[in-house]
Design a protein around this motif. Structure first.
Motif, PDB file in Angstrom:
ATOM      1  N   LEU A  87      -4.388  -4.860  15.720  1.00 29.34           N
ATOM      2  CA  LEU A  87      -4.408  -3.440  16.119  1.00 29.34           C
ATOM      3  C   LEU A  87      -3.329  -2.990  17.954  1.00 29.34           C
ATOM      4  O   LEU A  87      -3.215  -2.449  18.269  1.00 29.34           O
ATOM      5  CB  LEU A  87      -5.520  -2.731  15.881  1.00 29.34           C
ATOM      6  N   LYS A  88      -4.190  -4.286  18.332  1.00 29.33           N
ATOM      7  CA  LYS A  88      -3.888  -4.405  20.085  1.00 29.33           C
ATOM      8  C   LYS A  88      -2.687  -4.470  20.237  1.00 29.33           C
ATOM      9  O   LYS A  88      -1.885  -4.258  21.032  1.00 29.33           O
ATOM     10  CB  LYS A  88      -4.794  -5.758  20.660  1.00 29.33           C
ATOM     11  N   ALA A  90      -0.367  -3.848  18.226  1.00 27.30           N
ATOM     12  CA  ALA A  90       0.186  -3.014  17.705  1.00 27.30           C
ATOM     13  C   ALA A  90       0.026  -0.962  18.456  1.00 27.30           C
ATOM     14  O   ALA A  90       1.188  -0.651  18.845  1.00 27.30           O
ATOM     15  CB  ALA A  90      -0.633  -1.939  15.850  1.00 27.30           C
ATOM     16  N   LEU A  91      -0.742  -1.353  19.362  1.00 24.22           N
ATOM     17  CA  LEU A  91      -0.705   0.088  20.146  1.00 24.22           C
ATOM     18  C   LEU A  91      -0.198  -0.771  21.556  1.00 24.22           C
ATOM     19  O   LEU A  91       0.187   0.665  22.261  1.00 24.22           O
ATOM     20  CB  LEU A  91      -3.199  -0.520  20.325  1.00 24.22           C
ATOM     21  N   VAL A 131       3.106  -5.812  12.914  1.00 21.70           N
ATOM     22  CA  VAL A 131       2.508  -5.252  13.908  1.00 21.70           C
ATOM     23  C   VAL A 131       3.257  -4.369  14.150  1.00 21.70           C
ATOM     24  O   VAL A 131       3.036  -2.735  14.472  1.00 21.70           O
ATOM     25  CB  VAL A 131       1.894  -6.467  14.397  1.00 21.70           C
ATOM     26  N   VAL A 154       2.812  -0.660  12.337  1.00 23.57           N
ATOM     27  CA  VAL A 154       2.199   0.135  12.527  1.00 23.57           C
ATOM     28  C   VAL A 154       2.828   0.207  14.501  1.00 23.57           C
ATOM     29  O   VAL A 154       2.020   1.705  14.404  1.00 23.57           O
ATOM     30  CB  VAL A 154       0.791  -1.073  12.441  1.00 23.57           C
TER      31      VAL A 154
END
Lengths: 246, 223
Positions: free
Chosen positions: B4-5, B7-8, B95, B98
Motif C-alpha cells: 500500500l505504501k 501504491a500510495l 502495485v 493500485v
C-alpha cells in the motif's frame, strides 16, 4: 528449481541461457547465451535492430523472454523479479524522469519505490555525485538534456545497486556527464560494479569494458577480451561479424 | 503494508504532477459544466420531465468526464518514457495498478464533488442525499477499476485517446445502467430498500472488475 540453478556458478553475477525473444514473426533474440562474472564489465556492440535494447530490457525484467533462462546473483528472473530489480540500476537514453516534478521530487519518488533508507540524505549524496546540487529544486523539464542524463544516473544509483545495466547511455551526454558515468560504474566502497553496457561507440566500449560481445540478428556472433584488441582490430572484427562498417 | 505504501507513492506522484499541470481536473471540469449547462437549456421543461432525464444527464456527464480523466492515467508515463522506469523498480505490477487506480479515483471524485452542486443548482434536484452519494461513489469505483486497466491497454496503441472509450465503454455499460436507475430512485427520494437491488448489482460489478483488473494488469502492461 535446484537443478536449474546448479549450473550457475556463485561468482557469476549474470547468467543468460538460450535466451529467445520474438515479436510476432520477428525473432529479436535467437538463442543468446553468456555469463558475466561479479565486478566484470561486458560491452555489447551491434548494429541497429541487433537486439541490444531487447536484451537490456529482459535483463532489467521490464520485458519477459519468449524462452530461455536468466539468473541474476543466482536468482531466477522468472521467479524473483522484484528481488532482482533491487540489485540492478538501469540507465538508458530515456531518463525515466517526470518533467513536471523537480529533481528532488523525482528522486524522492524513486527512493520510496526502492525503500531507500535515510532517503533525504541519500538523495543529497547522489545529487552531489553527479554535480547537480544547485539544481535540486528545479523542475526536470527546465533542465538541459545533459543535466537530465546526469540526474538519471543519480536515480539509478539511489539504491546502491551492485549491477548496472546501461543501454546506449552516452546518447545526449555532455563531457561532464561522461565523467560522472565512468565514476558511476565503480561501486561506492571502491569495489567494481558488474556492468552490462550496450553501445554503438566502439571507442567508448573498448574503454569501459573488460569483455565484449557483438550481437547481430539476435545472436552473439563475436566474443572477445578488450585488453587483446585495439580500435582497428575491433573495427575489423565488427565488420567481419556483422557485415556493417563501424 | 509495503504494498500500500508503494501504491500510495505512485498516487502521490500523480497528484503532485496534476497539481502542476491541472490537465485532468481542468479539462474534465470544463467539459462537465458545459454538458450540464447545455442539457439544462435543452430540457427547460417541467420538474417532472427534469426528474426523468436528470439521472441520464448526470451519468453521461460523469462517464465522458471519466474517460477524459482515465485517458491521462498512463499517457504521461508513456510520453515521458517513465513507464519502463516504473517497471524496472522493485514493485509488482499490481502495485502500479493500485497506485494508478487510486489516483484516477481521486481525480474523478473531485470532479463529481464539484459537478454535483452545479447540477443541483441548475436542475433544482436534491443531490446531497446519502443514497445518491453512495450510488455515485460505488459506481465510480467500478468505473475506475476497469478504466485503469483499459487505459494501460490503450496506451500502447497509436490512436490511444480514441481507443480507450471504444474498448472500455461497452465493458462498463452494466455499471452505468445500474447507476442511472439507482440515481433516478435516489433523486425521487425513494428509500434504501428500493435501491438495494441496483446497489447490489453495482457492488457485484465493482468486486468483479477490481479482482479481474488486479490480476490481469500484469499481462496488459508487459509487452
Amino acid at each position: 528449481m535446484a537443478d536449474e540453478i546448479k549450473d550457475v556458478a556463485p561468482a557469476q553475477a549474470i547468467a543468460v541461457q538460450e535466451l529467445k525473444k520474438s515479436f510476432g514473426h520477428h525473432l529479436a533474440l535467437n538463442g543468446v547465451d553468456f555469463r558475466v562474472a561479479r565486478g566484470e564489465s561486458v560491452v555489447v556492440f551491434g548494429p541497429n535492430g541487433a537486439g541490444k535494447t531487447t536484451l537490456i530490457k529482459i535483463l532489467a525484467t521490464i520485458m519477459n523472454p519468449s524462452s530461455g533462462r536468466i539468473f541474476i546473483d543466482g536468482m531466477s528472473a522468472k521467479d524473483s523479479a522484484e528481488k532482482i530489480r533491487r540489485r540492478i540500476g538501469v540507465i538508458t537514453h530515456q531518463t525515466f524522469l517526470y518533467g513536471t516534478l523537480t529533481a528532488y521530487e523525482n528522486l524522492e519518488f524513486y527512493g520510496r519505490l526502492y525503500d531507500v533508507p535515510r532517503r533525504k540524505e541519500r538523495i543529497h549524496e547522489v545529487v552531489e555525485t553527479v554535480g547537480m546540487t544547485s539544481r535540486l529544486h528545479d523542475r526536470v523539464g527546465t533542465l538541459s538534456r545533459g543535466m537530465q542524463q546526469r540526474l538519471s544516473i543519480a536515480r539509478s544509483l539511489l539504491h546502491k545497486p551492485p549491477i548496472m545495466l546501461l543501454d546506449e547511455p552516452e546518447t545526449g551526454l555532455d563531457q561532464q556527464a561522461l565523467v560522472v558515468l565512468r565514476e558511476a560504474l565503480r561501486a561506492e566502497d571502491g569495489a567494481r560494479r558488474t556492468v552490462v553496457l550496450t553501445t554503438h561507440n566502439l571507442e567508448r566500449g573498448l574503454e569501459l569494458g573488460d569483455r565484449l560481445l557483438i550481437l547481430a540478428r539476435g545472436r552473439i556472433v563475436y566474443e572477445g577480451v578488450t585488453a587483446s584488441l585495439d580500435l582497428a582490430g575491433l573495427r575489423e572484427a565488427y565488420h567481419q561479424s556483422t557485415g556493417v562498417k563501424a | 503494508m509495503s504494498f500500500l505504501k508503494k501504491a500510495l507513492a505512485i498516487t502521490r506522484k500523480d497528484v503532485l504532477s496534476e497539481l502542476r499541470t491541472k490537465e485532468i481536473i481542468f479539462s474534465a471540469l470544463v467539459f462537465t459544466v458545459l454538458v450540464i449547462v447545455t442539457f439544462n437549456f435543452a430540457f427547460s421543461a417541467s420538474q417532472e420531465t427534469t426528474a426523468l432525464v436528470a439521472p441520464g444527464i448526470l451519468w453521461v456527464t460523469f462517464t465522458f468526464a471519466g474517460v477524459l480523466s482515465l485517458n491521462r492515467a498512463f499517457i504521461p508515463e508513456k510520453e515521458e518514457n517513465c513507464l519502463e522506469g516504473l517497471m524496472s523498480s522493485p514493485v509488482s505490477r499490481e502495485v502500479i495498478y493500485v497506485g494508478k487506480m487510486l489516483g484516477s479515483l481521486l481525480f474523478m471524485l473531485i470532479i463529481e464533488i464539484i459537478a454535483l452542486p452545479v447540477f443541483a443548482l441548475l436542475f433544482n434536484l436534491p443531490v446531497f442525499s446519502a443514497p445518491l452519494v453512495t450510488v455515485t461513489f460505488l459506481a465510480t469505483v467500478g468505473f475506475v477499476a476497469v478504466g485503469t486497466l483499459f487505459s494501460a491497454l490503450a496506451v500502447n496503441t497509436k490512436a490511444r485517446e480514441m481507443v480507450l472509450p471504444i474498448l472500455f465503454l461497452p465493458m462498463v455499460v452494466p455499471i452505468i445502467i445500474s447507476a442511472v436507475k439507482a440515481s433516478g430512485l435516489a433523486l425521487a427520494g425513494e428509500s434504501w430498500g428500493a435501491l438495494a437491488s441496483w446497489l447490489q448489482i453495482i457492488g457485484a460489478f465493482d468486486a468483479i472488475f477490481l479482482v479481474v483488473s488486479f490480476w490481469v494488469f500484469a499481462f496488459v502492461i508487459e509487452e
